[in-house]
Enzyme design. Structure first.
Site, PDB file in Angstrom:
ATOM      1  N   HIS A  31       0.862  -1.176   0.000  1.00  0.00           N
ATOM      2  CA  HIS A  31       0.000   0.000   0.000  1.00  0.00           C
ATOM      3  C   HIS A  31       0.899   1.226   0.000  1.00  0.00           C
ATOM      4  O   HIS A  31       1.833   1.298   0.784  1.00  0.00           O
ATOM      5  CB  HIS A  31      -0.898  -0.009   1.236  1.00  0.00           C
ATOM      6  CG  HIS A  31      -2.055   0.929   1.141  1.00  0.00           C
ATOM      7  ND1 HIS A  31      -1.896   2.290   1.187  1.00  0.00           N
ATOM      8  CD2 HIS A  31      -3.384   0.711   0.968  1.00  0.00           C
ATOM      9  CE1 HIS A  31      -3.088   2.863   1.052  1.00  0.00           C
ATOM     10  NE2 HIS A  31      -4.007   1.921   0.924  1.00  0.00           N
ATOM     11  N   ARG A  44      -6.531  10.135  -0.160  1.00  0.00           N
ATOM     12  CA  ARG A  44      -6.199  10.668  -1.482  1.00  0.00           C
ATOM     13  C   ARG A  44      -7.468  10.865  -2.305  1.00  0.00           C
ATOM     14  O   ARG A  44      -7.572  11.805  -3.078  1.00  0.00           O
ATOM     15  CB  ARG A  44      -5.205   9.742  -2.195  1.00  0.00           C
ATOM     16  CG  ARG A  44      -3.758   9.981  -1.758  1.00  0.00           C
ATOM     17  CD  ARG A  44      -2.810   8.949  -2.348  1.00  0.00           C
ATOM     18  NE  ARG A  44      -2.987   7.649  -1.726  1.00  0.00           N
ATOM     19  CZ  ARG A  44      -2.965   6.489  -2.368  1.00  0.00           C
ATOM     20  NH1 ARG A  44      -2.768   6.451  -3.666  1.00  0.00           N
ATOM     21  NH2 ARG A  44      -3.121   5.364  -1.708  1.00  0.00           N
TER      22      ARG A  44
END
Lengths: 551, 193
Positions: free
Chosen positions: A327, A347
């Protein structure tokens, strides 16, 4: 060495770099780097741990002989069983059930509920857990669950996004099952009372994730997995389905061809139990705690690859064993939480990756492997990372941008878990960016299955992270909780159907394990390694060096 | 350039050592003393309670789960020498302090009612039938003080007593079911979320 001076949770020298991020924020607000071309992606992937040389070897025995796997995984496949076989009495099973489910995360728990729903008597089901029921990566899932349920979206589009993210290596039939069942799964969760984020008109709040062409991420703040598991486990408990805790499976049992049960081990008292079962669903999760290539992990303490090891010994076929998902945004500071997950939803809602010069250097929502590789390149090739007091490098994730774009108060409302985690260490993610670096997140590959979770071994099903094929060589955000729920449901239904054909219990034997040991010896694998490892070991080196076994 | 890329992986592994392979004494500069179940140990400053216990030689079976603040397994209570207050902490999310003496509570005996979700109607009835003991709440706020998630536990119990299901669900949403609210309750409210 003088004590470091801390300002707002950061040492003084890091604070200076934070000032650069804070100063450049307004300028970056309306700027997003353009997404990479396929060629640019291929270039940056050269520094991704999956593609960088070393770290892997080919599996030397069994059905997948010759396939590449990380050394840490190959080590467990090429390891000896925890038992010899003669110390367990297989003639008297402690319990005979129709369905044995191994692993009580989202997949295993959903499987139990659906099997029961489709006619398997509750007392003919047993769910066994290595730790507590619900101790799983599932509850740590933060960002959301994908489901194509809007007018501008479709399961076909969801399919294309997922197969593109997986570099076109996904197994199409299982992926099709995943995307087509997704809206049904959302309905089921809502019927059970799961509280998803809603717009004022009652429709779902849906966000984008890396590699998705439509907004289809359904979240429960940043506690999505926790909420989903809570409602499904409540339903499981309401139905009074039997379960055991602190009882990992240390070996499957077969009659020579089909899986007929398992050997359980009581982690606390050290005795074993023999379970006889007509059907077995393996839902043991992934392998984050193997720390492939020395990476930290987002994963649960129990994520040690047990299921793959057990299934492989019983003759199950694996696939995509060569890839690991890192990740992009694991915490890199403070030391106490290194590797822990900072959800992709950050994000999705505007947080930008920024280097030490205050530059937004990458499109924030590339597929995970590309995004992660670009962070590694920024830190180790371009030397644009920040070095922490413990020597880790990272780039900034500009979380205050979320508030700038969505209004003050958004972080506390949408990311209470993240806000709280950093606040415990005196960091305020509303005001300051956080330092991030890729962290080991997901086992992309695993045991191969058909669209109903059935493996090549009779009477053995798989669901969730232990399985392989759905995500190919790279999973997209929001497809893991979905995977658990879709294949938990499908395996439960499939087993219920299977049991209708008047299946009889099979003989309980460990011949497959003994044959596996013979194969290991014939391949010249001379090692003291044993598997499954059940739990990792983080004890201090000084203590371990003086450990003796007298009691 | 294969050597170079390999070198990057080695450098990354080196920088992650402390959280991957266990802590080496020679890397540590600052030490503190804590007491685990009454026995003193010298441990590196700056670790979480969980990391410090592992450094001291404990290998967890109970009291350890997600290691990230989501699962409620690592329930810990402690005092600091010289301070009368009893404090609560998640071992995976709390730094050790000099003079901390602690124990863990791996399990909470608690009651859970069974129900058919399709037959419940929102309002006060289900609470009074399934969890009648919530009426015993004394309003002492011990539950709220014990919560590691900053949930206003007493307030959501109050919402339940009024039958305000929506508010109760909202206020208790972040619950990780670690159980100390129920353990600390002088009125013996036996459920935890």
């Amino acid at each position: 060495m003088a004590e470091l001076k801390f300002i707002g949770g950061y040492p003084e020298y890091m604070r200076k770099f934070i000032d650069i991020v804070n100063k450049t924020r307004a300028k970056r607000k309306d700027y997003t780097p353009i997404a990479m071309t396929m060629e640019q992606r291929d270039e940056v992937l050269k520094v991704h741990p999956d593609y960088a040389p070393g770290g892997k070897r080919s599996i030397s025995i069994g059905l997948n002989k010759g396939d590449m796997a990380p050394n840490e995984v190959a080590d467990l496949i090429e390891a000896y069983p925890l038992i010899q076989g003669n110390e367990v009495d297989l003639t008297k099973p402690d319990l005979s059930v129709d369905l044995l489910i191994i692993g009580g995360g989202l997949a295993g728990t959903a499987a139990a509920v659906w099997a029961n729903d489709k006619g398997v008597d509750k007392d003919q089901i047993l769910l066994v857990n290595k730790l507590r029921h619900g101790d799983a990566n599932s509850i740590m899932a933060e960002g959301g669950t994908q489901a194509a349920d809007r007018e501008n979206d479709s399961p076909a589009r969801h399919f294309l996004d997922a197969i593109g993210g997986g570099h076109f290596t996904n197994k199409p039939d299982v992926l099709r099952a995943l995307v087509e069942d997704a809206p049904l799964i959302m309905k089921w969760l809502c019927d059970l009372g799961a509280i998803f984020d809603r717009e004022e008109d009652g429709s779902f709040v849906e966000k984008a994730g890396g590699g998705t062409s439509r907004r289809r991420m359904h979240a429960c703040k940043d506690y999505t997995g926790l909420e989903e598991l809570r409602v499904i486990r409540d339903e499981f408990r309401n139905r009074e389905i039997p379960y055991l805790e602190y009882y990992p499976v240390i070996e499957l049992l077969t009659d020579g061809s089909r899986v007929t049960g398992a050997v359980l081990y009581n982690l606390e008292t050290g005795d074993y139990k023999i379970i006889q079962a007509k059907a077995t669903i393996l839902a043991t999760g992934g392998f984050g705690r193997l720390h492939v290539r020395g990476f930290p992990t987002t994963n649960h303490y129990g994520a040690t690859c047990d299921g793959v090891v057990l299934a492989y010994r019983a003759g199950a076929k694996l696939r995509d064993t060569d890839t690991v998902q890192y990740h992009p945004t694991g915490a890199a500071y403070p030391q106490q939480i290194i590797g822990l997950l900072l959800t992709e939803k950050l994000r999705g809602m505007g947080a930008q990756p920024v280097n030490k010069n205050g530059e937004a250097f990458v499109f924030p929502l590339e597929p995970r492997d590309v995004e992660a590789a670009s962070f590694i390149r920024e830190c180790y090739v371009k030397e644009n990372g920040i070095v922490t007091p413990t020597g880790m490098r990272g780039v900034w994730l500009d979380t205050p941008m979320i508030e700038l774009k969505n209004g003050e108060g958004t972080i506390e409302k949408s990311f209470p878990g993240m806000f709280r985690m950093f606040n415990r260490f005196d960091l305020d993610i509303r005001k300051d960016p956080v330092l991030v670096f890729p962290t080991l997140h997901y086992q992309n590959g695993g045991v191969e299955s058909d669209p109903w979770g059935k493996t090549n071994v009779d009477s053995l099903w798989v669901a969730g992270e232990v399985s392989g094929g759905i995500h190919g060589k790279n999973r997209l955000m929001g497809n893991s909780t979905l995977d658990c729920l879709v294949f938990g449901r499908r395996t439960g239904i499939s087993v219920a159907e299977y049991l209708k054909s008047d299946v009889k219990h099979g003989k309980l034997m460990l011949e497959h394990m003994k044959n596996y040991v013979t194969m290991l010896k014939q391949a010249g694998i001379d090692t003291t390694r044993k598997a499954p490892i059940l739990l990792p070991d983080y004890r201090g080196k000084a203590v371990l060096a003086r450990m003796i076994d007298v009691f | 350039m294969p050597e170079k890329d390999n070198n990057i992986m080695d450098k990354i592994a080196e920088s992650n050592k402390s959280v991957v392979t266990g802590i080496d004494e020679k890397d540590i500069e600052h030490w503190i003393t804590i007491s685990i179940l009454g026995s003193e140990y010298k441990v590196p400053a700056g670790l979480t309670i969980m990391q410090a216990m592992e450094f001291a030689g404990y290998r967890f079976v109970r009291s350890c789960g997600c290691r990230a603040g989501f699962c409620g397994a690592c329930t810990t209570v402690y005092r600091i020498v010289g301070d009368y207050r009893l404090k609560t902490a998640m071992a995976c999310q709390t730094r050790v302090e000099q003079g901390m003496y602690l124990t863990q509570i791996p399990f909470t005996p608690a009651e859970r009612a069974n129900y058919d979700i399709d037959k419940l109607s929102p309002g006060i009835e289900p609470f009074l039938t399934l969890y009648p003991e919530i009426l015993r709440c004394l309003g002492c706020n011990s539950c709220t003080k014990a919560c590691p998630q900053d949930i206003d536990v007493m307030e959501y119990i109050a919402a339940g007593k009024r039958g305000d299901v929506a508010l109760m669900a909202e206020l208790s949403f972040d619950c990780i079911q670690w159980g100390l609210c129920a353990m600390r309750c002088p009125a013996e409210l036996a459920q935890y979320n």
